[in-house]
Design an enzyme around this catalytic site. Structure first.
Site, PDB file in Angstrom:
ATOM      1  N   ASP A  33       0.848  -1.198   0.000  1.00 59.76           N
ATOM      2  CA  ASP A  33       0.000   0.000   0.000  1.00 59.76           C
ATOM      3  C   ASP A  33       0.881   1.245   0.000  1.00 59.76           C
ATOM      4  OD1 ASP A  33       0.888   0.047   2.642  1.00 59.76           O
ATOM      5  OD2 ASP A  33      -0.936  -0.927   3.369  1.00 59.76           O
ATOM      6  N   ASP A  61       9.872   5.198  13.348  1.00 57.28           N
ATOM      7  CA  ASP A  61      10.599   4.233  14.173  1.00 57.28           C
ATOM      8  C   ASP A  61      12.008   3.896  13.699  1.00 57.28           C
ATOM      9  OD1 ASP A  61       9.418   2.889  12.071  1.00 57.28           O
ATOM     10  OD2 ASP A  61       8.320   1.447  13.308  1.00 57.28           O
ATOM     11  N   ASP A 120       1.257   4.829   1.767  1.00 57.95           N
ATOM     12  CA  ASP A 120       0.859   5.808   2.782  1.00 57.95           C
ATOM     13  C   ASP A 120       1.338   7.180   2.326  1.00 57.95           C
ATOM     14  OD1 ASP A 120      -0.262   3.872   4.476  1.00 57.95           O
ATOM     15  OD2 ASP A 120       1.723   3.337   5.212  1.00 57.95           O
TER      16      ASP A 120
HETATM   17  P1  ATP Z   1       4.159  -2.454   6.366  1.00 57.61           P
HETATM   18  O1  ATP Z   1       4.785  -2.920   5.096  1.00 57.61           O
HETATM   19  O2  ATP Z   1       4.146  -3.474   7.460  1.00 57.61           O
HETATM   20  O3  ATP Z   1       2.814  -1.743   6.183  1.00 57.61           O
HETATM   21  P2  ATP Z   1       5.010   0.156   7.039  1.00 57.61           P
HETATM   22  O4  ATP Z   1       6.399   0.669   7.275  1.00 57.61           O
HETATM   23  O5  ATP Z   1       4.251   0.780   5.916  1.00 57.61           O
HETATM   24  O6  ATP Z   1       5.173  -1.379   6.905  1.00 57.61           O
HETATM   25  P3  ATP Z   1       2.847   0.988   8.725  1.00 57.61           P
HETATM   26  O7  ATP Z   1       2.399   0.366   9.998  1.00 57.61           O
HETATM   27  O8  ATP Z   1       1.942   0.975   7.553  1.00 57.61           O
HETATM   28  O9  ATP Z   1       4.231   0.314   8.398  1.00 57.61           O
HETATM   29  O10 ATP Z   1       3.253   2.490   9.086  1.00 57.61           O
HETATM   30  C1  ATP Z   1       3.611   3.459   8.099  1.00 57.61           C
HETATM   31  C2  ATP Z   1       4.795   4.285   8.586  1.00 57.61           C
HETATM   32  O11 ATP Z   1       4.433   4.987   9.792  1.00 57.61           O
HETATM   33  C3  ATP Z   1       6.026   3.477   8.983  1.00 57.61           C
HETATM   34  O12 ATP Z   1       6.825   3.205   7.858  1.00 57.61           O
HETATM   35  C4  ATP Z   1       6.711   4.386   9.969  1.00 57.61           C
HETATM   36  O13 ATP Z   1       7.398   5.423   9.325  1.00 57.61           O
HETATM   37  C5  ATP Z   1       5.522   5.001  10.709  1.00 57.61           C
HETATM   38  N1  ATP Z   1       5.131   4.207  11.889  1.00 57.61           N
HETATM   39  C6  ATP Z   1       4.123   3.295  11.973  1.00 57.61           C
HETATM   40  N2  ATP Z   1       4.015   2.800  13.199  1.00 57.61           N
HETATM   41  C7  ATP Z   1       4.962   3.409  13.925  1.00 57.61           C
HETATM   42  C8  ATP Z   1       5.351   3.342  15.307  1.00 57.61           C
HETATM   43  N3  ATP Z   1       4.738   2.524  16.131  1.00 57.61           N
HETATM   44  N4  ATP Z   1       6.364   4.154  15.705  1.00 57.61           N
HETATM   45  C9  ATP Z   1       6.983   4.998  14.861  1.00 57.61           C
HETATM   46  N5  ATP Z   1       6.678   5.092  13.563  1.00 57.61           N
HETATM   47  C10 ATP Z   1       5.678   4.322  13.098  1.00 57.61           C
HETATM   48 MG    MG Z   2       2.168   0.543   5.406  1.00 55.42          MG
END
Ligand code: ATP
Ligand code: MG
Length: 364
Positions: A68, A134, A70
């Site tokens: 996806d 993070d 964001d």
């Molecule tokens: P995935 O492929 O699992 O979706 P993702 O990196 O896109 O990985 P998401 O949970 O969709 O993870 O979150 C989007 C972004 O928001 C992350 O890449 C990170 O930058 C930030 N983020 C999400 N959760 C946290 C957290 N608990 N603490 C700090 N930053 C976070």
């Molecule tokens: Mg994501």
């Protein structure tokens, strides 16, 4: 490579971010969802800043297809809502916007500030927003109009070196949000990036911070693991860092007590990952089958258990209740747990009666 500067307190220029141009980051515009491009263009037409952020940029740099996209912007949720009719503000505390394109949803969040550390809800600037992401591999911004990757924290280099490196200082990162420990292990298992020894040590010693995390948040994380296609590697990583006992306490205890169970459980996760790769849309009940099967197999001596229909209903009820306790704190939908328990019992040779289809009342 371009450099973005800001001024320090004495007005002297200091390097703020490195900007990777198209030939340096190798992301092709073709791999960006056109609807995500549309959202960013509309925000820019309305004089807002907007970028793709997080997992999608990480995956594109690694060379994978993002699941996806964001988006992050300096527009507030109510302004975003006004620009996109197909949108909805979600979250009471942490407000963000979902923009709908048929079945597809884009999550659009507003830059957050660091006034309350890395977890507050106050809106902020891009410079602040990056400091509360993070890990450096998740803290990259992609501008699809200029085709630039904006890197404040050395994330591109870390991805190329293959390391998971925290952006938030180690003395705060897990205290402010313990779920980040699970996220670190997940990225270690799914991106090919390694968790350095010092970070692993910190996770091991901070593991008990997960104890007070709500069952719903733990369930959410566990579901992501089950759905990831990498459940074997992630669960192995959480076992190694003492985190799994907070996700699945009963399974962890059984693994500690019985090596055979541990082997069987981990083997089932490998099977789950293979099945999920062949059928990504697999229902939760089919996934739970692999999580619960070894536990149910251990419950009784199936060679002697009377597998006749008259007692099967009672057996089903008992097994169902045990399974429900076994996977706590996860609390899956009843229909999915029913489905998984039935499937396991059938696989063990128990003759269960077919469920009667529900009668649909004719409408007058
Ligand atoms: P995935 O492929 O699992 O979706 P993702 O990196 O896109 O990985 P998401 O949970 O969709 O993870 O979150 C989007 C972004 O928001 C992350 O890449 C990170 O930058 C930030 N983020 C999400 N959760 C946290 C957290 N608990 N603490 C700090 N930053 C976070
Ligand atoms: Mg994501």
């Amino acid at each position: 490579m371009l450099i973005r500067y800001s001024a320090d307190s004495k007005g002297k220029p200091v390097q703020k971010a490195v900007i990777y141009t198209k030939t340096e980051h190798n992301i092709s515009l073709k791999s960006i969802d056109p609807d995500a491009l549309y959202v960013i263009s509309r925000l820019r037409e309305n004089c807002f800043d907007a970028y793709i952020v997080g997992g999608a940029v990480r995956d594109l740099i690694i060379g994978r297809t993002p699941k996806d996209f964001d988006i992050v912007t300096d527009a507030t949720p109510s302004r975003i809502k006004k620009i996109f009719r197909n949108s909805r503000i979600i979250g009471k505390r942490f407000r963000l916007v979902h923009i709908f394109f048929g079945q597809k949803i884009f999550e659009v969040s507003t830059f957050r500030s660091t006034v309350d550390g890395s977890v507050g809800n106050a809106f902020g600037t891009m410079d602040e927003d990056v400091m509360r992401r993070d890990f450096s591999l998740n803290a990259l911004y992609y501008d699809p109009i200029k085709e630039h990757v904006i890197d404040y924290v050395g994330g591109v280099k870390d991805i190329r070196k293959g390391i998971v490196r925290p952006v938030i200082p180690l003395n705060r990162i897990f205290i402010e949000d313990p779920v980040r420990m699970l996220r670190a292990v997940k990225y270690g298992a799914t991106t090919g990036c390694k968790i350095p020894h010092s970070l692993k040590k910190k996770i091991r010693s901070s593991a008990p911070l997960l104890a007070p995390v709500s069952p719903s948040r733990l369930t959410e994380e566990l579901l992501k693991i089950i759905n990831s296609g990498h459940s074997y590697d992630i669960v192995s990583g959480t076992l190694d860092t003492n985190l799994f006992e907070y996700l699945q306490p009963s399974a962890t205890n059984m693994m500690i007590e019985d090596r055979k169970f541990e082997k069987a459980y981990l083997h089932s996760l490998k099977e789950l990952d293979a099945a999920a790769a062949a059928n990504p849309g697999m229902r939760l009940g089919d996934r739970l089958f692999y999580i619960l099967r070894d536990f149910v197999t251990n419950l009784t001596d199936w060679s002697r258990e009377e597998k006749i229909t008259s007692i099967a209903a009672e057996l089903y009820k008992r097994t169902w209740a045990s399974c429900r306790n076994f996977i706590l704190p996860m609390n899956p939908q009843r229909t999915e747990l029913d489905y998984a328990v039935r499937k396991i019992l059938l696989s063990l040779g128990v003759q269960l009666k077919q469920r009667k289809p529900r009668k649909v009342q004719p409408k007058n």
